[in-house]
Design a protein around this motif. Structure first.
Motif, PDB file in Angstrom:
ATOM      1  N   THR A  92       2.108   8.510 -12.857  1.00  0.00           N
ATOM      2  CA  THR A  92       2.160   7.564 -13.968  1.00  0.00           C
ATOM      3  C   THR A  92       3.277   6.555 -13.748  1.00  0.00           C
ATOM      4  O   THR A  92       4.319   6.877 -13.196  1.00  0.00           O
ATOM      5  N   HIS A  93       3.012   5.354 -14.180  1.00  0.00           N
ATOM      6  CA  HIS A  93       3.951   4.232 -14.136  1.00  0.00           C
ATOM      7  C   HIS A  93       4.598   4.027 -12.762  1.00  0.00           C
ATOM      8  O   HIS A  93       5.827   4.001 -12.642  1.00  0.00           O
ATOM      9  N   PRO A  94       3.756   3.858 -11.725  1.00  0.00           N
ATOM     10  CA  PRO A  94       4.303   3.654 -10.379  1.00  0.00           C
ATOM     11  C   PRO A  94       4.921   2.269 -10.240  1.00  0.00           C
ATOM     12  O   PRO A  94       4.504   1.330 -10.925  1.00  0.00           O
ATOM     13  N   PRO A  95       5.903   2.128  -9.363  1.00  0.00           N
ATOM     14  CA  PRO A  95       6.451   0.799  -9.085  1.00  0.00           C
ATOM     15  C   PRO A  95       5.358  -0.105  -8.495  1.00  0.00           C
ATOM     16  O   PRO A  95       4.426   0.377  -7.844  1.00  0.00           O
ATOM     17  N   LYS A  96       5.482  -1.397  -8.717  1.00  0.00           N
ATOM     18  CA  LYS A  96       4.495  -2.353  -8.193  1.00  0.00           C
ATOM     19  C   LYS A  96       4.356  -2.242  -6.680  1.00  0.00           C
ATOM     20  O   LYS A  96       3.259  -2.352  -6.140  1.00  0.00           O
ATOM     21  N   ALA A  97       5.453  -1.998  -5.998  1.00  0.00           N
ATOM     22  CA  ALA A  97       5.411  -1.873  -4.536  1.00  0.00           C
ATOM     23  C   ALA A  97       4.525  -0.706  -4.113  1.00  0.00           C
ATOM     24  O   ALA A  97       3.825  -0.787  -3.103  1.00  0.00           O
ATOM     25  N   MET A  98       4.522   0.371  -4.884  1.00  0.00           N
ATOM     26  CA  MET A  98       3.674   1.518  -4.552  1.00  0.00           C
ATOM     27  C   MET A  98       2.212   1.142  -4.688  1.00  0.00           C
ATOM     28  O   MET A  98       1.395   1.485  -3.824  1.00  0.00           O
ATOM     29  N   ARG A  99       1.874   0.435  -5.746  1.00  0.00           N
ATOM     30  CA  ARG A  99       0.477   0.009  -5.929  1.00  0.00           C
ATOM     31  C   ARG A  99       0.038  -0.875  -4.766  1.00  0.00           C
ATOM     32  O   ARG A  99      -1.073  -0.735  -4.258  1.00  0.00           O
ATOM     33  N   ALA A 100       0.921  -1.764  -4.333  1.00  0.00           N
ATOM     34  CA  ALA A 100       0.598  -2.643  -3.204  1.00  0.00           C
ATOM     35  C   ALA A 100       0.370  -1.833  -1.930  1.00  0.00           C
ATOM     36  O   ALA A 100      -0.593  -2.075  -1.189  1.00  0.00           O
ATOM     37  N   MET A 101       1.235  -0.856  -1.666  1.00  0.00           N
ATOM     38  CA  MET A 101       1.071  -0.021  -0.468  1.00  0.00           C
ATOM     39  C   MET A 101      -0.203   0.811  -0.553  1.00  0.00           C
ATOM     40  O   MET A 101      -0.881   1.017   0.452  1.00  0.00           O
ATOM     41  N   MET A 102      -0.534   1.270  -1.735  1.00  0.00           N
ATOM     42  CA  MET A 102      -1.771   2.038  -1.896  1.00  0.00           C
ATOM     43  C   MET A 102      -2.989   1.196  -1.514  1.00  0.00           C
ATOM     44  O   MET A 102      -3.915   1.694  -0.884  1.00  0.00           O
ATOM     45  N   ARG A 103      -2.968  -0.081  -1.899  1.00  0.00           N
ATOM     46  CA  ARG A 103      -4.082  -0.975  -1.533  1.00  0.00           C
ATOM     47  C   ARG A 103      -4.105  -1.219  -0.030  1.00  0.00           C
ATOM     48  O   ARG A 103      -5.151  -1.137   0.604  1.00  0.00           O
ATOM     49  N   VAL A 104      -2.954  -1.505   0.548  1.00  0.00           N
ATOM     50  CA  VAL A 104      -2.881  -1.796   1.982  1.00  0.00           C
ATOM     51  C   VAL A 104      -3.351  -0.607   2.808  1.00  0.00           C
ATOM     52  O   VAL A 104      -4.082  -0.765   3.784  1.00  0.00           O
ATOM     53  N   TYR A 105      -2.936   0.598   2.423  1.00  0.00           N
ATOM     54  CA  TYR A 105      -3.278   1.800   3.184  1.00  0.00           C
ATOM     55  C   TYR A 105      -4.532   2.509   2.660  1.00  0.00           C
ATOM     56  O   TYR A 105      -4.831   3.617   3.079  1.00  0.00           O
ATOM     57  N   ASP A 106      -5.243   1.859   1.734  1.00  0.00           N
ATOM     58  CA  ASP A 106      -6.505   2.371   1.210  1.00  0.00           C
ATOM     59  C   ASP A 106      -6.359   3.781   0.637  1.00  0.00           C
ATOM     60  O   ASP A 106      -7.130   4.691   0.951  1.00  0.00           O
ATOM     61  N   LEU A 107      -5.357   3.948  -0.220  1.00  0.00           N
ATOM     62  CA  LEU A 107      -5.073   5.254  -0.816  1.00  0.00           C
ATOM     63  C   LEU A 107      -5.573   5.367  -2.255  1.00  0.00           C
ATOM     64  O   LEU A 107      -5.334   6.379  -2.904  1.00  0.00           O
ATOM     65  N   ASP A 108      -6.253   4.333  -2.759  1.00  0.00           N
ATOM     66  CA  ASP A 108      -6.685   4.349  -4.152  1.00  0.00           C
ATOM     67  C   ASP A 108      -7.587   5.530  -4.471  1.00  0.00           C
ATOM     68  O   ASP A 108      -7.587   6.038  -5.595  1.00  0.00           O
ATOM     69  N   ASP A 109      -8.370   5.984  -3.503  1.00  0.00           N
ATOM     70  CA  ASP A 109      -9.230   7.144  -3.733  1.00  0.00           C
ATOM     71  C   ASP A 109      -8.489   8.462  -3.587  1.00  0.00           C
ATOM     72  O   ASP A 109      -8.986   9.509  -3.995  1.00  0.00           O
TER      73      ASP A 109
END
Length: 117
Positions: A92-109
């Motif tokens: 919950t409430h991740p830093p914006k940088a974490m969300r960006a890294m999740m997208r770059v490394y395809d970790l959303d799933d």
């Protein structure tokens, strides 16, 4: 060379990590950076008392200042540890940088995230 000094300086000034265990939640405080993770004596998930198989565990990240790829890998390690105990993790409430890294490394799933910091 000035860039190198700035990087070293920010690594030294990383805010120490602290973990607060509560019922169904672990609150992470500080900087989730390689330098702060390397200073930990125990890298295991601080599972709250009473957490049982089949339950959900919240990893609250609203008090995380900075995060790097080592921080994301660290959280994935915790997630794997929880999964081995049949506990589902949500962040919950991740830093914006974490969300960006999740997208770059395809970790959303792979990483369930709720709320935005």
């Amino acid at each position: 060379m000035a860039d190198s000094s700035a990087s070293e300086s920010s690594a030294v000034q990383a805010e120490a990590l602290r973990f607060v265990r509560e019922a169904g939640r672990v609150r992470v405080q500080g900087d989730l950076l390689r330098s702060s993770i390397e200073s930990l004596s125990d890298l295991s998930l601080p599972m709250p008392d009473g957490q049982t198989p089949g339950t959900r565990l919240e990893i609250a990240l609203g008090s995380v200042g900075r995060i790097d790829t080592a921080g994301v890998a660290f959280l994935l390690g915790w997630q794997a540890e929880a999964a081995a105990q049949s506990v589902t993790v949500r962040y919950t409430h991740p830093p914006k940088a974490m969300r960006a890294m999740m997208r770059v490394y395809d970790l959303d799933d792979w990483m369930v995230v709720e709320g935005v910091s």
